[in-house]
Design an enzyme around this catalytic site. Sequence first.
Site, PDB file in Angstrom:
ATOM      1  N   TYR A  16       0.827  -1.198   0.000  1.00  0.00           N
ATOM      2  CA  TYR A  16       0.000   0.000   0.000  1.00  0.00           C
ATOM      3  C   TYR A  16       0.869   1.259   0.000  1.00  0.00           C
ATOM      4  O   TYR A  16       0.634   2.201  -0.757  1.00  0.00           O
ATOM      5  CB  TYR A  16      -0.906  -0.031   1.231  1.00  0.00           C
ATOM      6  CG  TYR A  16      -1.932   1.061   1.305  1.00  0.00           C
ATOM      7  CD1 TYR A  16      -2.994   1.121   0.399  1.00  0.00           C
ATOM      8  CD2 TYR A  16      -1.871   2.037   2.298  1.00  0.00           C
ATOM      9  CE1 TYR A  16      -3.958   2.119   0.481  1.00  0.00           C
ATOM     10  CE2 TYR A  16      -2.818   3.035   2.389  1.00  0.00           C
ATOM     11  CZ  TYR A  16      -3.865   3.074   1.476  1.00  0.00           C
ATOM     12  OH  TYR A  16      -4.809   4.071   1.564  1.00  0.00           O
ATOM     13  N   LYS A  55       1.243   4.676  -2.433  1.00  0.00           N
ATOM     14  CA  LYS A  55       0.948   6.006  -1.907  1.00  0.00           C
ATOM     15  C   LYS A  55       2.176   6.921  -1.890  1.00  0.00           C
ATOM     16  O   LYS A  55       2.050   8.132  -2.113  1.00  0.00           O
ATOM     17  CB  LYS A  55       0.329   5.889  -0.512  1.00  0.00           C
ATOM     18  CG  LYS A  55      -1.015   5.167  -0.504  1.00  0.00           C
ATOM     19  CD  LYS A  55      -2.019   5.812  -1.464  1.00  0.00           C
ATOM     20  CE  LYS A  55      -3.396   5.177  -1.365  1.00  0.00           C
ATOM     21  NZ  LYS A  55      -4.394   5.844  -2.253  1.00  0.00           N
TER      22      LYS A  55
END
Length: 256
Positions: free
Chosen positions: A155, A159
């Site tokens: 993740y 990001k």
Amino acid sequence: MRGTEMDLAGKVAVVTGAASGIGRALAGALRAAGAEVVPADRDEQALAKAAGELEAQGVVVDVSRYADVRRLGDAVMERHGRVDLVVNNAGIARIAPFEELALTDLEQMLGVNLWGVVHGMKVFLPLLERSGGDGFLVNTASIAGARGGPGLSGYSVTKFGVVTLTETVAQELARSGSRVGVGVLLPARVRTAMTGHAGAGIPGVLEADDVAEIALEAIRRRDLYIVTHPEALDSVRERHRRIEAAFEAAVARSGD
């Protein structure tokens, strides 16, 4: 670009991932502020419900597919003839140790979270420029784009990519004298369908509507960094301290 506050009344605003969570809340806040909202999402049924509540016409889009995002851009220009604000918000998460992540997990997160933003910027930045106003584009990242943590390997990769892409494009737009600006949204713990109800009652967990209101004020100011959880500052500082310490040690060694 920073200047006078952005008036959202009458502006054409596109929001991806608008059927739920932060995207739905942002779409609602923009609608309440007087903007003409074009909600987009890959969940056709949820999008239809959200669009009905927003009194808007939604567009079914999988942001991991460039052709879909191009079709969204075409639809916005055909309907409205302009676009003033774009929120590349669609995102997915798989929180697990790296060894437990399948390649398909990583591919899907990269496809939606990072490539979805790339596609949105490639399609909509020229349209914002063409529309002639002080357009603005927001990319939803996460506090996981400013510091990592256990379970966030995949993740955070996506990001961090969104954060540095936004920062770099902001510099390029400023250098070219563009009137278009960009910003990156950096929320921490938010209670959404993505996180489930586990955050209920935990200090620091915000509702999506709270995040949307904070983001809306930052959009009006045309902020580059849109921070919703100021209490996360210490964790970001700690990462920066470790990096600075490594450079300071290198400087000391170079003087030996």
